[in-house]
Design a protein around this motif. Structure first.
Motif, PDB file in Angstrom:
ATOM      1  N   TYR A  40       0.831  -1.203   0.000  1.00  0.00           N
ATOM      2  CA  TYR A  40       0.000   0.000   0.000  1.00  0.00           C
ATOM      3  C   TYR A  40       0.867   1.255   0.000  1.00  0.00           C
ATOM      4  O   TYR A  40       0.644   2.194  -0.774  1.00  0.00           O
ATOM      5  N   ALA A  41       1.841   1.291   0.897  1.00  0.00           N
ATOM      6  CA  ALA A  41       2.654   2.502   1.058  1.00  0.00           C
ATOM      7  C   ALA A  41       3.425   2.841  -0.210  1.00  0.00           C
ATOM      8  O   ALA A  41       3.590   4.023  -0.551  1.00  0.00           O
ATOM      9  N   ARG A  42       3.873   1.816  -0.922  1.00  0.00           N
ATOM     10  CA  ARG A  42       4.664   2.061  -2.138  1.00  0.00           C
ATOM     11  C   ARG A  42       3.840   2.683  -3.259  1.00  0.00           C
ATOM     12  O   ARG A  42       4.408   3.192  -4.228  1.00  0.00           O
ATOM     13  N   THR A  43       2.517   2.645  -3.146  1.00  0.00           N
ATOM     14  CA  THR A  43       1.698   3.294  -4.180  1.00  0.00           C
ATOM     15  C   THR A  43       1.829   4.815  -4.124  1.00  0.00           C
ATOM     16  O   THR A  43       1.489   5.505  -5.082  1.00  0.00           O
ATOM     17  N   GLY A  44       2.299   5.322  -2.991  1.00  0.00           N
ATOM     18  CA  GLY A  44       2.435   6.763  -2.845  1.00  0.00           C
ATOM     19  C   GLY A  44       1.118   7.472  -2.599  1.00  0.00           C
ATOM     20  O   GLY A  44       1.058   8.700  -2.655  1.00  0.00           O
ATOM     21  N   GLY A  45       0.068   6.714  -2.309  1.00  0.00           N
ATOM     22  CA  GLY A  45      -1.254   7.311  -2.167  1.00  0.00           C
ATOM     23  C   GLY A  45      -1.618   7.717  -0.751  1.00  0.00           C
ATOM     24  O   GLY A  45      -2.785   8.032  -0.483  1.00  0.00           O
ATOM     25  N   VAL A  63       9.126  -3.182   8.050  1.00  0.00           N
ATOM     26  CA  VAL A  63       8.311  -2.327   7.186  1.00  0.00           C
ATOM     27  C   VAL A  63       8.914  -0.935   7.113  1.00  0.00           C
ATOM     28  O   VAL A  63       9.101  -0.359   6.026  1.00  0.00           O
ATOM     29  N   LEU A  64       9.267  -0.382   8.255  1.00  0.00           N
ATOM     30  CA  LEU A  64       9.841   0.964   8.309  1.00  0.00           C
ATOM     31  C   LEU A  64      11.145   1.024   7.520  1.00  0.00           C
ATOM     32  O   LEU A  64      11.365   1.957   6.728  1.00  0.00           O
ATOM     33  N   ARG A  65      11.999   0.036   7.708  1.00  0.00           N
ATOM     34  CA  ARG A  65      13.271   0.020   6.989  1.00  0.00           C
ATOM     35  C   ARG A  65      13.063  -0.046   5.482  1.00  0.00           C
ATOM     36  O   ARG A  65      13.711   0.689   4.716  1.00  0.00           O
ATOM     37  N   GLU A  66      12.118  -0.893   5.032  1.00  0.00           N
ATOM     38  CA  GLU A  66      11.880  -1.023   3.596  1.00  0.00           C
ATOM     39  C   GLU A  66      11.307   0.260   2.995  1.00  0.00           C
ATOM     40  O   GLU A  66      11.655   0.639   1.867  1.00  0.00           O
ATOM     41  N   LEU A  67      10.446   0.950   3.753  1.00  0.00           N
ATOM     42  CA  LEU A  67       9.893   2.209   3.250  1.00  0.00           C
ATOM     43  C   LEU A  67      10.988   3.251   3.092  1.00  0.00           C
ATOM     44  O   LEU A  67      11.041   3.972   2.078  1.00  0.00           O
TER      45      LEU A  67
END
Length: 219
Positions: A40-45, A63-67
């Motif tokens: 979801y976060a990678r969609t930038g929405g 999750v935080l590290r990957e973002l």
């Protein structure tokens, strides 16, 4: 509309946060595991992420590290039962913008959400709420009703702030309990009526209307 991603695998807490944010005018999406959150976060929405640490599959730290490795700068507020200094430091150094521990009060979470969104958007902070002849200074925590200055208790302050952020809107007792008293409130309690009466005594009986069978409204 501002969009918030709620990453939480405990359904009761996710529903509580989602309901409160929607009442505050936010659009929300819930992800119950780490991989879904990343997708979801990678969609930038999304404009902000509320992130639990204890998730199935990928935990919140991952999750935080990957973002952050993906150069996503979306503000992240960690909301977790972990309260050790070590975990807090790891989260903040890992790229979290804020850290809150459970159990929590929704009004504090909402205040932090608004602060992180203002900071990200470089929006000047609103310090005084006004409606009709009422005003509430968010810094001094004092209200004014006409020419009269009124001191409020902590709970009265949060209740009046809720009304002033939704002028003219009918707020049910359940909405008020959820926002002001948190997700462990007793739905059968009459505490809302008690505090509304206290506000009326201090601000004037006409300031808060009873809408029979529905709740209360700031006219």
């Amino acid at each position: 509309m501002t969009r918030v991603l709620i990453v939480e695998d405990e359904e009761r807490i996710a529903a509580f946060v989602q309901k409160g944010l929607r009442a505050g005018g936010f659009a929300t999406t819930v992800a119950a595991d780490g991989q879904t959150a990343c997708d979801y976060a990678r969609t930038g929405g999304f404009d902000l992420v509320i992130l639990d640490i204890g998730l199935p599959d990928k935990d919140g730290f991952t999750v935080l590290r990957e973002l952050r490795e993906a150069r996503l700068t979306v503000p992240v507020i960690v909301l977790t039962a972990r309260d050790s200094v070590r975990d807090t430091v790891a989260g903040l150094e890992g790229g979290a913008d804020d850290w809150m521990t459970k159990p929590f009060r929704f009004e504090e979470l909402l205040a932090r959400v608004r602060l992180r969104l203002r900071t990200a958007a470089h929006v000047p902070e609103i310090t005084v709420l006004r409606s009709g002849g009422l005003s509430l200074d968010l810094r001094t925590r004092r209200a004014r009703a006409g020419e009269k200055t009124v001191d409020l208790t902590a709970r009265e302050f949060v209740l009046l702030e809720l009304f002033l952020r939704h002028p003219g809107q009918v707020l049910s007792r359940e909405q008020i309990l959820s926002h002001v008293w948190g997700y462990d409130f007793d739905p059968g309690s009459n505490v809302v009526d008690v505090y509304v009466r206290a506000l009326r005594r201090k601000l004037g009986a006409e300031r808060v209307e009873t809408v029979r069978g529905m709740g209360y409204r700031l006219p």
